[in-house]
Motif scaffolding. Structure first.
Motif, PDB file in Angstrom:
ATOM      1  N   LEU A   1       0.832  -1.215   0.000  1.00  0.00           N
ATOM      2  CA  LEU A   1       0.000   0.000   0.000  1.00  0.00           C
ATOM      3  C   LEU A   1       0.858   1.253   0.000  1.00  0.00           C
ATOM      4  O   LEU A   1       0.533   2.235  -0.679  1.00  0.00           O
ATOM      5  CB  LEU A   1      -0.943  -0.012   1.205  1.00  0.00           C
ATOM      6  CG  LEU A   1      -2.099  -1.002   1.135  1.00  0.00           C
ATOM      7  CD1 LEU A   1      -2.879  -0.991   2.443  1.00  0.00           C
ATOM      8  CD2 LEU A   1      -3.013  -0.674  -0.027  1.00  0.00           C
ATOM      9  N   THR A   2       1.936   1.236   0.739  1.00  0.00           N
ATOM     10  CA  THR A   2       2.835   2.386   0.772  1.00  0.00           C
ATOM     11  C   THR A   2       3.447   2.618  -0.613  1.00  0.00           C
ATOM     12  O   THR A   2       3.537   3.754  -1.075  1.00  0.00           O
ATOM     13  CB  THR A   2       3.947   2.163   1.819  1.00  0.00           C
ATOM     14  OG1 THR A   2       3.341   1.932   3.076  1.00  0.00           O
ATOM     15  CG2 THR A   2       4.874   3.363   1.910  1.00  0.00           C
ATOM     16  N   LEU A   3       3.866   1.542  -1.260  1.00  0.00           N
ATOM     17  CA  LEU A   3       4.399   1.684  -2.618  1.00  0.00           C
ATOM     18  C   LEU A   3       3.357   2.247  -3.573  1.00  0.00           C
ATOM     19  O   LEU A   3       3.665   3.098  -4.413  1.00  0.00           O
ATOM     20  CB  LEU A   3       4.891   0.339  -3.134  1.00  0.00           C
ATOM     21  CG  LEU A   3       6.248  -0.123  -2.645  1.00  0.00           C
ATOM     22  CD1 LEU A   3       6.566  -1.494  -3.218  1.00  0.00           C
ATOM     23  CD2 LEU A   3       7.317   0.867  -3.029  1.00  0.00           C
ATOM     24  N   LEU A   4       2.120   1.780  -3.445  1.00  0.00           N
ATOM     25  CA  LEU A   4       1.057   2.266  -4.327  1.00  0.00           C
ATOM     26  C   LEU A   4       0.762   3.745  -4.103  1.00  0.00           C
ATOM     27  O   LEU A   4       0.337   4.445  -5.025  1.00  0.00           O
ATOM     28  CB  LEU A   4      -0.214   1.435  -4.139  1.00  0.00           C
ATOM     29  CG  LEU A   4      -0.146  -0.002  -4.664  1.00  0.00           C
ATOM     30  CD1 LEU A   4      -1.418  -0.754  -4.276  1.00  0.00           C
ATOM     31  CD2 LEU A   4       0.056  -0.018  -6.165  1.00  0.00           C
TER      32      LEU A   4
ATOM     33  N   LEU B   1       4.485   5.657  -5.353  1.00  0.00           N
ATOM     34  CA  LEU B   1       4.926   5.462  -6.733  1.00  0.00           C
ATOM     35  C   LEU B   1       4.333   6.495  -7.683  1.00  0.00           C
ATOM     36  O   LEU B   1       5.069   7.101  -8.479  1.00  0.00           O
ATOM     37  CB  LEU B   1       4.607   4.023  -7.172  1.00  0.00           C
ATOM     38  CG  LEU B   1       5.256   3.570  -8.462  1.00  0.00           C
ATOM     39  CD1 LEU B   1       6.772   3.637  -8.351  1.00  0.00           C
ATOM     40  CD2 LEU B   1       4.826   2.159  -8.790  1.00  0.00           C
ATOM     41  N   PRO B   2       3.027   6.756  -7.649  1.00  0.00           N
ATOM     42  CA  PRO B   2       2.482   7.783  -8.553  1.00  0.00           C
ATOM     43  C   PRO B   2       3.061   9.179  -8.270  1.00  0.00           C
ATOM     44  O   PRO B   2       3.325   9.946  -9.194  1.00  0.00           O
ATOM     45  CB  PRO B   2       0.984   7.767  -8.269  1.00  0.00           C
ATOM     46  CG  PRO B   2       0.715   6.430  -7.696  1.00  0.00           C
ATOM     47  CD  PRO B   2       1.958   6.056  -6.958  1.00  0.00           C
ATOM     48  N   ALA B   3       3.294   9.496  -7.017  1.00  0.00           N
ATOM     49  CA  ALA B   3       3.861  10.804  -6.677  1.00  0.00           C
ATOM     50  C   ALA B   3       5.287  10.925  -7.220  1.00  0.00           C
ATOM     51  O   ALA B   3       5.693  11.990  -7.682  1.00  0.00           O
ATOM     52  CB  ALA B   3       3.846  11.003  -5.168  1.00  0.00           C
ATOM     53  N   ALA B   4       6.049   9.863  -7.164  1.00  0.00           N
ATOM     54  CA  ALA B   4       7.426   9.885  -7.639  1.00  0.00           C
ATOM     55  C   ALA B   4       7.489   9.950  -9.176  1.00  0.00           C
ATOM     56  O   ALA B   4       8.404  10.515  -9.736  1.00  0.00           O
ATOM     57  CB  ALA B   4       8.176   8.668  -7.131  1.00  0.00           C
TER      58      ALA B   4
END
Length: 75
Positions: free
Chosen positions: A63-66, A69-72
């Motif tokens: 969940l943290t990656l999800l 990831l879009p912000a990065a």
């Protein structure tokens, strides 16, 4: 299934482990702390897998990656 052995002579107990591991630690405790006394006490059982427990961590990590990831990728 997980097992926890309690000492019959003092308040010591093993952590939740597989049966053979918990029994070995219980016997090691008796040899070190209560020599010449036959091992006694009680055994607790727990339906959980003693090697498990990382399921929640894995879900939180994904969940943290999800979220990040879009912000990065927007930069």
């Amino acid at each position: 299934m997980a097992y926890r052995f309690w000492c019959g002579e003092c308040r010591h107990h093993t952590s939740w482990l597989r049966e053979s591991e918990a029994e070995r630690k219980h016997l090691d405790h008796y040899v070190a702390a209560h020599p010449r006394i036959a091992p006694g006490g009680r055994v607790e059982t727990n339906g959980k897998d003693p090697a498990g427990g990382s399921g929640c961590f894995l879900i939180l990590f994904v969940l943290t990656l999800l979220l990040f990831l879009p912000a990065a990728c927007q930069r």
